[in-house]
Design a protein around this motif. Structure first.
Motif, PDB file in Angstrom:
ATOM      1  N   ILE A  76      -8.645   3.094  19.110  1.00  0.00           N
ATOM      2  CA  ILE A  76      -8.240   4.693  19.268  1.00  0.00           C
ATOM      3  C   ILE A  76      -7.817   4.933  20.642  1.00  0.00           C
TER       4      ILE A  76
ATOM      5  N   THR B 243     -17.393   6.189  13.657  1.00  0.00           N
ATOM      6  CA  THR B 243     -17.395   5.965  12.230  1.00  0.00           C
ATOM      7  C   THR B 243     -16.634   4.684  11.657  1.00  0.00           C
TER       8      THR B 243
ATOM      9  N   GLY C 129      -8.542  11.937  10.179  1.00  0.00           N
ATOM     10  CA  GLY C 129      -8.014  10.860  10.447  1.00  0.00           C
ATOM     11  C   GLY C 129      -8.179   9.403   9.355  1.00  0.00           C
TER      12      GLY C 129
HETATM   13  C1  HEM Z   1     -13.935   5.364   8.308  1.00  0.00           C
HETATM   14  C2  HEM Z   1     -13.744   6.085   9.367  1.00  0.00           C
HETATM   15  C3  HEM Z   1     -13.961   7.883   9.204  1.00  0.00           C
HETATM   16  C4  HEM Z   1     -14.909   8.523   8.340  1.00  0.00           C
HETATM   17  C5  HEM Z   1     -15.735   7.946   7.207  1.00  0.00           C
HETATM   18  C6  HEM Z   1     -14.791   9.834   8.474  1.00  0.00           C
HETATM   19  C7  HEM Z   1     -15.309  10.779   7.710  1.00  0.00           C
HETATM   20  C8  HEM Z   1     -15.008  12.338   8.131  1.00  0.00           C
HETATM   21  C9  HEM Z   1     -15.956  13.267   7.348  1.00  0.00           C
HETATM   22  C10 HEM Z   1     -16.801  12.941   6.102  1.00  0.00           C
HETATM   23  C11 HEM Z   1     -15.508  14.326   7.763  1.00  0.00           C
HETATM   24  C12 HEM Z   1     -15.690  15.854   7.182  1.00  0.00           C
HETATM   25  C13 HEM Z   1     -14.924  16.238   6.031  1.00  0.00           C
HETATM   26  C14 HEM Z   1     -15.346  17.681   5.303  1.00  0.00           C
HETATM   27  O1  HEM Z   1     -16.068  18.257   6.082  1.00  0.00           O
HETATM   28  O2  HEM Z   1     -14.777  17.713   4.301  1.00  0.00           O
HETATM   29  C15 HEM Z   1     -14.315  14.266   8.687  1.00  0.00           C
HETATM   30  C16 HEM Z   1     -14.082  14.973   9.509  1.00  0.00           C
HETATM   31  C17 HEM Z   1     -13.034  14.886  10.669  1.00  0.00           C
HETATM   32  N1  HEM Z   1     -12.753  13.596  11.000  1.00  0.00           N
HETATM   33 FE1  HEM Z   1     -13.356  11.940  10.242  1.00  0.00          FE
HETATM   34  N2  HEM Z   1     -13.751   9.932   9.316  1.00  0.00           N
HETATM   35  C18 HEM Z   1     -13.478   8.951  10.101  1.00  0.00           C
HETATM   36  C19 HEM Z   1     -12.349   8.457  10.973  1.00  0.00           C
HETATM   37  C20 HEM Z   1     -11.697   9.402  11.609  1.00  0.00           C
HETATM   38  C21 HEM Z   1     -10.722   9.094  12.579  1.00  0.00           C
HETATM   39  C22 HEM Z   1     -10.259   7.698  12.851  1.00  0.00           C
HETATM   40  C23 HEM Z   1     -10.442  10.258  13.178  1.00  0.00           C
HETATM   41  C24 HEM Z   1      -9.621  10.781  14.265  1.00  0.00           C
HETATM   42  C25 HEM Z   1      -8.890   9.845  15.124  1.00  0.00           C
HETATM   43  C26 HEM Z   1     -11.223  11.305  12.549  1.00  0.00           C
HETATM   44  C27 HEM Z   1     -11.480  12.916  13.003  1.00  0.00           C
HETATM   45  C28 HEM Z   1     -11.982  13.763  12.250  1.00  0.00           C
HETATM   46  C29 HEM Z   1     -11.824  15.068  12.601  1.00  0.00           C
HETATM   47  C30 HEM Z   1     -10.958  15.624  13.797  1.00  0.00           C
HETATM   48  C31 HEM Z   1     -12.416  15.777  11.552  1.00  0.00           C
HETATM   49  C32 HEM Z   1     -12.464  17.286  11.455  1.00  0.00           C
HETATM   50  C33 HEM Z   1     -11.659  18.017  10.465  1.00  0.00           C
HETATM   51  C34 HEM Z   1     -11.594  19.454  10.317  1.00  0.00           C
HETATM   52  O3  HEM Z   1     -12.339  20.107  10.320  1.00  0.00           O
HETATM   53  O4  HEM Z   1     -10.213  20.009  10.123  1.00  0.00           O
HETATM   54  N3  HEM Z   1     -11.947  10.910  11.538  1.00  0.00           N
HETATM   55  N4  HEM Z   1     -14.629  12.699   9.002  1.00  0.00           N
END
Ligand code: HEM
Length: 500
Positions: A181, A310, A446
């Motif tokens: 990352i 994550t 992401g």
């Molecule tokens: C296996 C890896 C990952 C899992 C399991 C995961 C899981 C999640 C989940 C469950 C949410 C909440 C979604 C919702 O409320 O509907 C979320 C939100 C988010 N994730 Fe991930 N994530 C992962 C990887 C990443 C990566 C690599 C990034 C950025 C580089 C990232 C950035 C974010 C951000 C910024 C949010 C907030 C989005 C918003 O509110 O607009 N995530 N993620």
């Protein structure tokens, strides 16, 4: 003395009565609910975080089956747990405009680093989400792939030095994902793989721990949002916050001074900064706002912690299950060997072709969803077409862990069975019962990046090694309560064996 005692008793009585007055909230609305006790509400664990949130909500989910939704109380705040997939679909997608916010913490101007995509609500969230969505398109991921491979090579060398050892697998995969990352999103060569005591990584690790003072502040602010400016919630210290802001400032200055263009996340933020106000390009945002250095740093902070913690968590749960299921591991190794041989090397295309790998990662994300509950806040009262009335300001909990472990949707849910995600079986999964990345316009931004780095990490390890359980491997594995994401309560220890 008597008067003073009477006043104190009277005040305490008034306080108590006022506190428990909300406990009739769900009864008055005819919604089934999990009863509350003073002072914690329906379950002390939802406040104290001593037990994993997924387990606590699951107890209620099972007790109140088959109600499509039910009320709970956290301290004195009523919340609605939705267990019916059709209603979940309305909330996350169909009626999204009524449920756009998370409303988790009320942001104050003092806690600048918290003003990131995950926490922001309303128009600010929408404007940023639209602008940041292009960060990880498949085209961009393909261009970044050589950076993944370079980190994978260092990861492989690190693993070679651990052959026949018992390793804390989360610690190792966490070093790999921190480097991926950092290099893909920020153009930084952190080399955490070889120098694990890295400041940025340590800040990230601290950032997702639920510390006592923070839990207390979250509880107080939930009850009294007006106090948010007096009680800024610091996931990291002021010094660490300054460190991140300076780091981002330096990167931006270097790039601008030397006209460096990398087409990565920082470049996207620089473009937004140079454009002036967000929301001035014809999109109808109520209040255009400026992309300041602090706002940039906040976005970088969330991408960094969400990006490394994550994916390393999914990788470590996956390798744990593979150690316990040697047959599944052998089949996966066979697919990896054959696909890489066919493609000549580890390429983006080769990873996309690995169907069984996708099934294994999907099953890991079912059994161990990184985020146990999704949260939404109702921003406009609505009557759903399914008949339920949801009032403005209601906090909604989507019980992801429970849905993933409900035998109604996933037979024999404790079994690790990648076949659930085969081409033939995948389509029979009930929509909105499988939510490892959330769903709808506010789902994980992401996801593609997270899946890719998770897969590359697992492939890198299995190309040269097998994993086996040892005496220190915890079977079964227990999820701890002290982290914002799903994490084992003890280190996941497995043994690395060289394949050749
Ligand atoms: C296996 C890896 C990952 C899992 C399991 C995961 C899981 C999640 C989940 C469950 C949410 C909440 C979604 C919702 O409320 O509907 C979320 C939100 C988010 N994730 Fe991930 N994530 C992962 C990887 C990443 C990566 C690599 C990034 C950025 C580089 C990232 C950035 C974010 C951000 C910024 C949010 C907030 C989005 C918003 O509110 O607009 N995530 N993620």
């Amino acid at each position: 003395m008597f008067v003073a005692t009477a006043i104190v008793v009277g005040l305490l009585w008034f306080f108590y009565k006022n506190w428990v007055s909300t406990y009739s909230y769900w009864k008055k609305r005819g919604v089934p609910f999990y009863p509350a006790k003073f002072p914690y509400g329906s379950d002390p664990n939802l406040v104290k975080f001593k037990e994993y949130r997924g387990y606590t909500v699951d107890k209620m989910y099972r007790e109140l089956a088959p109600e499509p939704m039910f009320g709970i109380f956290v301290l004195r705040k009523p919340m609605l747990v939705v267990r019916d997939p059709e209603i979940i679909q309305h909330i996350l997608t169909k009626e999204f405009s009524h449920f756009r916010d998370r409303g988790i913490i009320k942001l104050s101007d003092k806690d600048v680093i918290n003003h990131h995509l995950f926490n922001l609500d309303g128009e600010r969230w929408r404007a940023l989400r639209i602008k940041l969505t292009p960060t990880f398109t498949s085209g961009r991921l393909k261009t970044m792939f050589p950076l993944f491979v370079s980190c994978a090579e260092s990861f492989s060398s690190l693993l070679l030095s651990k052959v026949d050892s018992k390793v804390d697998i989360k610690e190792l995969t966490g070093r790999f994902t921190a480097d991926v990352i950092s290099s893909c999103a920020f153009g930084l060569d952190t080399d955490v793989i070889n120098h694990p005591d890295n400041k940025l990584r340590n800040i990230g690790i601290e950032g997702i721990k639920l510390k006592f003072l923070m839990k207390l502040k979250i509880a107080i602010i939930r009850l009294l949002p007006g106090l948010s400016s007096l009680l800024p919630i610091r996931f990291i210290s002021v010094e660490d916050e300054d460190y991140i802001i300076k780091l981002i400032k330096n990167i931006v200055e270097q790039r601008e001074k030397n006209a460096i263009v990398r087409n990565d996340f920082i470049d996207l933020l620089i473009q937004l900064k140079n454009k002036g106000n967000l929301g001035d390009d014809g999109q109808e945002f109520e209040k255009p706002f400026e992309m300041t250095m602090e706002l940039m740093a906040a976005q970088c902070f969330v991408f960094f912690i969400a990006g490394f913690e994550t994916s390393s968590s999914v990788q470590s749960f996956c390798l744990y299950e593979l150690a316990l299921h040697q047959d599944i591991q052998s089949r996966l190794i066979k697919e990896i060997d054959e696909t890489i041989e066919k493609n000549g090397s580890l390429t983006y295309k080769a990873v996309q072709e690995m169907e069984y790998l996708d099934m294994v990662i999907s099953e890991t994300s079912r059994k161990y969803p990184t985020v146990p509950t999704l949260v939404r806040q109702c921003t406009k009262s609505v009557t759903l077409s399914t008949g339920q009335n949801i009032e403005k300001d209601t906090m909604i909990i989507i019980p992801v862990w429970s849905l993933h472990h409900d035998s109604q949707y996933f037979m024999d849910p404790d079994k690790f069975d990648p076949e659930r995600f085969s081409k033939e079986n995948r389509d029979s999964i009930v929509p909105y019962t499988y939510l490892p990345f959330g769903e709808g316009p506010r789902m994980c931004i992401g996801m593609r990046f997270g899946l890719l780095q998770t897969k590359v990490g697992v492939v890198t390890l299995l190309r040269k090694f097998r994993v086996e359980p040892c005496e220190e491997t915890n079977i079964p594995l227990v999820i701890g309560g002290n982290s914002a994401t799903t994490a084992s309560d003890k280190p996941i220890i497995i043994k690395l064996i060289a394949r050749y």
